[in-house]
Design a protein around this motif. Structure first.
Motif, PDB file in Angstrom:
ATOM      1  N   ILE A 191       0.848  -1.203   0.000  1.00 42.11           N
ATOM      2  CA  ILE A 191       0.000   0.000   0.000  1.00 42.11           C
ATOM      3  C   ILE A 191       0.882   1.250   0.000  1.00 42.11           C
ATOM      4  O   ILE A 191       0.682   2.177  -0.805  1.00 42.11           O
ATOM      5  N   THR A 192       1.871   1.230   0.908  1.00 45.16           N
ATOM      6  CA  THR A 192       2.771   2.383   0.995  1.00 45.16           C
ATOM      7  C   THR A 192       3.423   2.657  -0.345  1.00 45.16           C
ATOM      8  O   THR A 192       3.489   3.788  -0.810  1.00 45.16           O
TER       9      THR A 192
ATOM     10  N   GLU B 160       3.931   5.775  -5.201  1.00 46.47           N
ATOM     11  CA  GLU B 160       3.907   5.863  -6.666  1.00 46.47           C
ATOM     12  C   GLU B 160       2.903   6.890  -7.147  1.00 46.47           C
ATOM     13  O   GLU B 160       3.186   7.707  -8.036  1.00 46.47           O
ATOM     14  N   ILE B 161       1.699   6.881  -6.515  1.00 45.22           N
ATOM     15  CA  ILE B 161       0.649   7.829  -6.929  1.00 45.22           C
ATOM     16  C   ILE B 161       1.118   9.265  -6.671  1.00 45.22           C
ATOM     17  O   ILE B 161       1.033  10.143  -7.542  1.00 45.22           O
ATOM     18  N   VAL B 162       1.664   9.452  -5.433  1.00 41.53           N
ATOM     19  CA  VAL B 162       2.122  10.795  -5.064  1.00 41.53           C
ATOM     20  C   VAL B 162       3.226  11.253  -6.032  1.00 41.53           C
ATOM     21  O   VAL B 162       3.209  12.364  -6.562  1.00 41.53           O
ATOM     22  N   GLY B 163       4.154  10.270  -6.277  1.00 44.64           N
ATOM     23  CA  GLY B 163       5.265  10.571  -7.186  1.00 44.64           C
ATOM     24  C   GLY B 163       4.749  10.954  -8.569  1.00 44.64           C
ATOM     25  O   GLY B 163       5.185  11.917  -9.199  1.00 44.64           O
TER      26      GLY B 163
ATOM     27  N   ALA C 198       3.103  14.352  -8.522  1.00 43.64           N
ATOM     28  CA  ALA C 198       4.119  15.400  -8.421  1.00 43.64           C
ATOM     29  C   ALA C 198       4.757  15.640  -9.797  1.00 43.64           C
ATOM     30  O   ALA C 198       5.049  16.772 -10.180  1.00 43.64           O
ATOM     31  N   ALA C 199       4.936  14.540 -10.526  1.00 42.68           N
ATOM     32  CA  ALA C 199       5.584  14.665 -11.827  1.00 42.68           C
ATOM     33  C   ALA C 199       4.712  15.454 -12.801  1.00 42.68           C
ATOM     34  O   ALA C 199       5.203  16.141 -13.695  1.00 42.68           O
ATOM     35  N   LEU C 200       3.340  15.345 -12.622  1.00 40.51           N
ATOM     36  CA  LEU C 200       2.435  16.025 -13.541  1.00 40.51           C
ATOM     37  C   LEU C 200       2.388  17.537 -13.326  1.00 40.51           C
ATOM     38  O   LEU C 200       2.075  18.292 -14.229  1.00 40.51           O
ATOM     39  N   GLU C 201       2.641  17.902 -12.008  1.00 34.87           N
ATOM     40  CA  GLU C 201       2.506  19.331 -11.695  1.00 34.87           C
ATOM     41  C   GLU C 201       3.536  20.200 -12.415  1.00 34.87           C
ATOM     42  O   GLU C 201       4.671  19.786 -12.604  1.00 34.87           O
TER      43      GLU C 201
END
Lengths: 134, 285
Positions: free
Chosen positions: B270-271, B276-279, B282-285
């Protein structure tokens, strides 16, 4: 009437325990009648019926050999198998009888199987007789 | 680290095993209490026959019988009682080790003794080790009736009578309590150590002491075998119950430690997913 305590024990547990007035059994040397106060005695039993006379009637027990041990206040029958008349499985005894007769007819010659079959036959006949007496 | 699915399947497998051992434990527990009762029912018979035998054998000087006298030993018989099935902890191995070491110590060659095996495990073990198994009986029921072992008992006694063996020992597990069983050796024949706690009665014999001993002694020796068998059966079920309860405990331990690893692995997954989702975000921003 004086009574004597009788117990019939087999390896599978005690079969009979009661106070009776007279015990009659068939020993190897002949019929025996035991009354209360008998001197200590030991005798081997035949495959036969043991009759236990009580005030209210007579109990029959089929014993397959064994020993009769008598003390003044206690009679003990040690048998490898014994059944009270009510508990005999007649069907099984009849089947055992047929089986033993069959085996005796099959091998005529004298051997150990014959001896065993004959003993089995006598046990079966004894059981049937005792079951019919009750 | 093992994958989630691997751990999951190990947990399920262990749970299933635990269920089986638990069931076996309960089956053995009920069989054990039955076996204990059987052994208790046998006691009055044994006590009576022992007393009579002692009274006759010790009480009358003129009573002699081949079964009461020792003779020079050329060949020894060992009656060994084991179970038919395994999974009874050290029940069988203790017995077999004791017997094996004893015969190795006492005898120089395999010709000096023979085994009478009651139970499949013992029979197979001695055959595999090249020892002479003269008689065996397998498939003795859990609640044996006397008639079922009469055959082997009387054959064993017969082998002493016809001098195949000059002495016979019996090895059985004495039931102390469900956790403790002790391998016990008893000299079956000749009957030299008959003793009686009670005062000896002096009997009249009808017809004679010899003829009574003729009937009584084989019956006595056969009952000794039967009594040992009943004792062993109670021991067997006790040993199996203890072994299975230990196995169930072990299964539970494994399950709990596997569950911890499973939860950790799940948490890690899960972590990782969140990271991965957060990463990714962040990459999209």
């Amino acid at each position: 009437m004086k009574t004597v305590k009788v117990s019939v024990v087999t390896p599978d547990g005690p079969v009979y325990d009661s106070d009776v007035e007279m015990v009659s059994a068939k020993a190897a040397s002949g019929e025996l009648g035991i009354l209360p106060g008998h001197i200590p005695m030991v005798a081997p039993l035949e495959i036969s019926a043991v009759r236990l006379k009580k005030g209210s009637g007579t109990d029959f027990i089929a014993v397959s050999g064994g020993l009769l041990e008598v003390r003044p206040d206690q009679v003990t029958i040690l048998a490898q198998s014994a059944e009270v008349a009510d508990e005999i499985d007649v069907d099984r005894a009849v089947k055992a009888k047929e089986r033993a007769e069959q085996r005796l007819n099959d091998n005529k010659k004298e051997n150990i199987d014959n001896v065993r079959a004959e003993l089995a036959l006598r046990r079966a006949i004894n059981r049937i007789n005792v079951a019919n007496k009750k | 680290m093992a994958s989630l699915r691997d751990i999951k399947s190990r947990i399920t497998a262990t749970q299933k095993m635990g269920k089986i051992t638990k069931a076996m434990q309960m089956v053995s527990a009920s069989k054990m209490s039955r076996a204990e009762q059987n052994a208790k029912k046998f006691v009055p018979y044994m006590e009576n026959i022992q007393e009579v035998t002692a009274s006759i054998a010790l009480g009358s000087a003129d009573a002699s019988h081949p079964m009461l006298t020792s003779r020079p030993v050329k060949k020894t018989g060992y009656v060994v009682i084991t179970s038919d099935r395994g999974l009874a902890g050290s029940y069988n191995s203790n017995m077999l080790r004791t017997v094996f070491n004893t015969v190795k110590q006492r005898h120089k060659s395999n010709d000096e003794f023979a085994i009478i095996a009651i139970g499949r495990v013992g029979r197979d073990f001695f055959k595999k080790n090249g020892m002479n198994v003269v008689l065996d009986i397998v498939g003795v029921p859990d609640q044996p009736a006397f008639s079922e072992i009469k055959d082997i008992a009387s054959k064993t006694v017969g082998m002493f009578a016809d001098e195949t063996f000059d002495e016979i020992y019996i090895y059985y597990s004495h039931y102390v309590n469900p956790i403790t069983q002790t391998v016990t050796e008893k000299k079956l024949l000749p009957l030299t150590d008959i003793s009686s706690s009670n005062k000896l009665t002096s009997y009249e014999f009808e017809p004679s002491a010899e003829e009574i001993l003729e009937v009584l002694l084989p019956q006595y020796a056969e009952s000794l075998i039967y009594g040992s068998l009943l004792d062993s059966k109670a021991s067997e079920h006790g040993a199996r119950m203890t072994a299975m309860s230990a196995a169930t405990d072990n299964a539970n331990d494994i399950i709990s430690s596997l569950s911890i690893s499973y939860n950790r692995a799940r948490q890690a997954a899960i972590t990782q997913e969140i990271t991965e989702i957060v990463g990714g975000a962040a990459a999209l921003e």
